[in-house]
Design a protein around this motif. Structure first.
Motif, PDB file in Angstrom:
ATOM      1  N   GLY A  22      22.675 -20.818  20.772  1.00 18.67           N
ATOM      2  CA  GLY A  22      23.722 -21.500  20.249  1.00 18.67           C
ATOM      3  C   GLY A  22      23.401 -22.384  19.015  1.00 18.67           C
ATOM      4  N   THR A  23      23.823 -23.690  19.230  1.00 17.82           N
ATOM      5  CA  THR A  23      23.489 -24.564  17.969  1.00 17.82           C
ATOM      6  C   THR A  23      21.823 -25.187  17.942  1.00 17.82           C
ATOM      7  OG1 THR A  23      25.685 -25.485  18.049  1.00 17.82           O
ATOM      8  CG2 THR A  23      24.215 -26.760  16.869  1.00 17.82           C
ATOM      9  N   ARG A  24      21.316 -24.865  17.066  1.00 17.84           N
ATOM     10  CA  ARG A  24      19.605 -25.460  17.074  1.00 17.84           C
ATOM     11  C   ARG A  24      19.514 -26.564  16.290  1.00 17.84           C
ATOM     12  NH1 ARG A  24      15.824 -21.575  18.180  1.00 17.84           N
ATOM     13  NH2 ARG A  24      14.674 -22.130  16.221  1.00 17.84           N
ATOM     14  N   VAL A  25      18.988 -27.371  16.953  1.00 18.67           N
ATOM     15  CA  VAL A  25      18.804 -28.855  16.315  1.00 18.67           C
ATOM     16  C   VAL A  25      17.382 -29.164  16.373  1.00 18.67           C
ATOM     17  CG1 VAL A  25      19.417 -31.020  16.247  1.00 18.67           C
ATOM     18  CG2 VAL A  25      21.023 -29.690  16.924  1.00 18.67           C
ATOM     19  N   LEU A  26      16.734 -29.359  15.143  1.00 18.39           N
ATOM     20  CA  LEU A  26      15.080 -29.973  15.163  1.00 18.39           C
ATOM     21  C   LEU A  26      15.309 -31.347  15.446  1.00 18.39           C
ATOM     22  CD1 LEU A  26      12.159 -29.357  14.727  1.00 18.39           C
ATOM     23  CD2 LEU A  26      12.797 -29.650  12.203  1.00 18.39           C
ATOM     24  N   LEU A  89      23.840 -35.990  17.375  1.00 19.82           N
ATOM     25  CA  LEU A  89      23.513 -35.059  18.530  1.00 19.82           C
ATOM     26  C   LEU A  89      24.626 -34.894  19.515  1.00 19.82           C
ATOM     27  CD1 LEU A  89      21.367 -33.304  19.320  1.00 19.82           C
ATOM     28  CD2 LEU A  89      20.443 -35.272  20.805  1.00 19.82           C
ATOM     29  N   TYR A  90      25.452 -36.215  20.132  1.00 21.33           N
ATOM     30  CA  TYR A  90      26.387 -35.773  20.806  1.00 21.33           C
ATOM     31  C   TYR A  90      27.551 -35.072  20.425  1.00 21.33           C
ATOM     32  CZ  TYR A  90      24.352 -38.974  24.561  1.00 21.33           C
ATOM     33  OH  TYR A  90      23.406 -39.502  25.541  1.00 21.33           O
ATOM     34  N   ARG A  91      27.807 -35.196  19.057  1.00 19.95           N
ATOM     35  CA  ARG A  91      28.972 -34.618  18.260  1.00 19.95           C
ATOM     36  C   ARG A  91      28.485 -33.072  18.189  1.00 19.95           C
ATOM     37  NH1 ARG A  91      30.292 -32.215  14.362  1.00 19.95           N
ATOM     38  NH2 ARG A  91      28.280 -32.536  12.839  1.00 19.95           N
ATOM     39  N   LEU A  92      27.167 -32.762  18.079  1.00 16.18           N
ATOM     40  CA  LEU A  92      26.757 -31.249  18.172  1.00 16.18           C
ATOM     41  C   LEU A  92      27.018 -30.596  19.326  1.00 16.18           C
ATOM     42  CD1 LEU A  92      23.963 -31.611  15.568  1.00 16.18           C
ATOM     43  CD2 LEU A  92      26.143 -30.412  15.390  1.00 16.18           C
ATOM     44  N   ALA A  93      26.764 -31.530  20.634  1.00 15.19           N
ATOM     45  CA  ALA A  93      26.758 -30.978  22.034  1.00 15.19           C
ATOM     46  C   ALA A  93      28.093 -30.937  22.598  1.00 15.19           C
ATOM     47  CB  ALA A  93      25.880 -31.892  22.813  1.00 15.19           C
ATOM     48  N   ASP A  94      28.998 -31.770  21.569  1.00 20.88           N
ATOM     49  CA  ASP A  94      30.570 -31.303  22.308  1.00 20.88           C
ATOM     50  C   ASP A  94      31.246 -30.227  21.957  1.00 20.88           C
ATOM     51  OD1 ASP A  94      32.449 -32.475  23.637  1.00 20.88           O
ATOM     52  OD2 ASP A  94      33.483 -33.691  21.926  1.00 20.88           O
ATOM     53  N   LYS A  95      30.558 -29.140  22.158  1.00 17.19           N
ATOM     54  CA  LYS A  95      31.068 -27.554  21.847  1.00 17.19           C
ATOM     55  C   LYS A  95      30.928 -26.823  23.171  1.00 17.19           C
ATOM     56  CE  LYS A  95      30.349 -28.317  17.032  1.00 17.19           C
ATOM     57  NZ  LYS A  95      29.978 -28.160  15.657  1.00 17.19           N
ATOM     58  N   PRO A  96      31.756 -25.883  23.139  1.00 20.73           N
ATOM     59  CA  PRO A  96      31.725 -25.054  24.091  1.00 20.73           C
ATOM     60  C   PRO A  96      30.433 -24.000  24.128  1.00 20.73           C
ATOM     61  CG  PRO A  96      33.124 -24.154  22.699  1.00 20.73           C
ATOM     62  CD  PRO A  96      32.743 -25.487  22.141  1.00 20.73           C
ATOM     63  N   ARG A  97      29.386 -24.230  23.246  1.00 20.57           N
ATOM     64  CA  ARG A  97      28.507 -23.138  23.239  1.00 20.57           C
ATOM     65  C   ARG A  97      26.964 -24.122  23.621  1.00 20.57           C
ATOM     66  NH1 ARG A  97      27.698 -21.898  16.905  1.00 20.57           N
ATOM     67  NH2 ARG A  97      25.652 -20.831  17.669  1.00 20.57           N
ATOM     68  N   PRO A  98      26.019 -23.302  23.869  1.00 21.04           N
ATOM     69  CA  PRO A  98      24.698 -23.937  24.251  1.00 21.04           C
ATOM     70  C   PRO A  98      24.144 -24.932  22.929  1.00 21.04           C
ATOM     71  CG  PRO A  98      24.465 -21.772  24.669  1.00 21.04           C
ATOM     72  CD  PRO A  98      25.702 -21.852  23.949  1.00 21.04           C
ATOM     73  N   LEU A  99      23.445 -25.794  23.463  1.00 25.58           N
ATOM     74  CA  LEU A  99      22.610 -26.583  22.447  1.00 25.58           C
ATOM     75  C   LEU A  99      21.202 -26.328  22.672  1.00 25.58           C
ATOM     76  CD1 LEU A  99      22.814 -28.989  19.964  1.00 25.58           C
ATOM     77  CD2 LEU A  99      22.717 -30.577  21.796  1.00 25.58           C
ATOM     78  N   THR A 100      20.414 -26.137  21.613  1.00 25.71           N
ATOM     79  CA  THR A 100      18.912 -26.042  21.744  1.00 25.71           C
ATOM     80  C   THR A 100      18.239 -27.118  21.015  1.00 25.71           C
ATOM     81  OG1 THR A 100      19.161 -23.553  22.223  1.00 25.71           O
ATOM     82  CG2 THR A 100      17.005 -24.522  21.279  1.00 25.71           C
ATOM     83  N   LEU A 101      17.600 -27.908  21.586  1.00 20.20           N
ATOM     84  CA  LEU A 101      16.852 -28.981  21.005  1.00 20.20           C
ATOM     85  C   LEU A 101      15.319 -28.129  20.624  1.00 20.20           C
ATOM     86  CD1 LEU A 101      17.664 -31.820  23.388  1.00 20.20           C
ATOM     87  CD2 LEU A 101      18.643 -31.188  21.182  1.00 20.20           C
ATOM     88  N   VAL A 102      15.012 -28.164  19.313  1.00 23.93           N
ATOM     89  CA  VAL A 102      13.892 -27.472  18.770  1.00 23.93           C
ATOM     90  C   VAL A 102      12.973 -28.692  18.639  1.00 23.93           C
ATOM     91  CG1 VAL A 102      13.084 -26.062  16.859  1.00 23.93           C
ATOM     92  CG2 VAL A 102      15.414 -25.889  17.750  1.00 23.93           C
ATOM     93  N   TYR A 103      11.714 -28.406  19.126  1.00 22.97           N
ATOM     94  CA  TYR A 103      10.716 -29.107  18.877  1.00 22.97           C
ATOM     95  C   TYR A 103       9.313 -28.814  18.448  1.00 22.97           C
ATOM     96  CZ  TYR A 103       9.287 -27.969  23.576  1.00 22.97           C
ATOM     97  OH  TYR A 103       8.906 -27.149  24.584  1.00 22.97           O
TER      98      TYR A 103
END
Length: 146
Positions: A22-26, A89-103
């Motif tokens: 889904g949405t990938r966030v570093l 981050l909360y805004r990006l998470a407020d979607k119907p697709r998965p959110l992946t936190l990349v580290y």
């Protein structure tokens, strides 16, 4: 209307991206060594969500102090720049697709991304200046200003 729970995933930057991410966030301050920016397929890089350099180094030298790191990191998330990044981050998470936190951390159980995942899933109390309640207040203020 029944809203399904948000799916938050964690993935090391060195793992190959997948469609199911889904949405990938570093969520690290530093770019992961050896990772190609194109191949990382990130939607956002929220540097200000990462622990300070001092805290990161302190925890790296003391991995058994997880709970202390966590408390100090949550305190840092209440600072203005981190709070704005958390709001994003909360805004990006407020979607119907998965959110992946990349580290990039080698420690897959105890790192800043796991703390952020807990916050997003509501498992822990966020700093008082950030989180879903603060996000809702900010949205309400924006609507009133229109």
């Amino acid at each position: 209307m029944n809203i399904p729970p948000m799916e938050v995933l964690l993935k090391r930057a060195y793992e190959k991206p997948a469609r199911t991410d889904g949405t990938r966030v570093l969520v690290d301050r530093l770019w992961p060594r050896g990772v190609n920016k194109q191949a990382a397929r990130l939607h956002a890089w929220l540097k200000d969500l990462a622990p300070s350099d001092g805290l990161r180094r302190w925890f790296h030298a003391r991995p058994s102090h997880w709970m202390r790191f966590r408390a100090l990191y949550l305190r840092e998330l209440a600072e203005p720049a981190a709070s704005r990044a958390l709001e994003e981050l909360y805004r990006l998470a407020d979607k119907p697709r998965p959110l992946t936190l990349v580290y990039a951390s080698r420690n897959t159980e105890h790192n800043n991304a796991t703390v952020l995942k807990e916050l997003l899933e509501g498992m822990r109390k966020p700093p008082s200046t950030a989180g879903p309640a603060a996000a809702a207040r900010m949205r309400a203020r924006a609507v009133r200003r229109r």
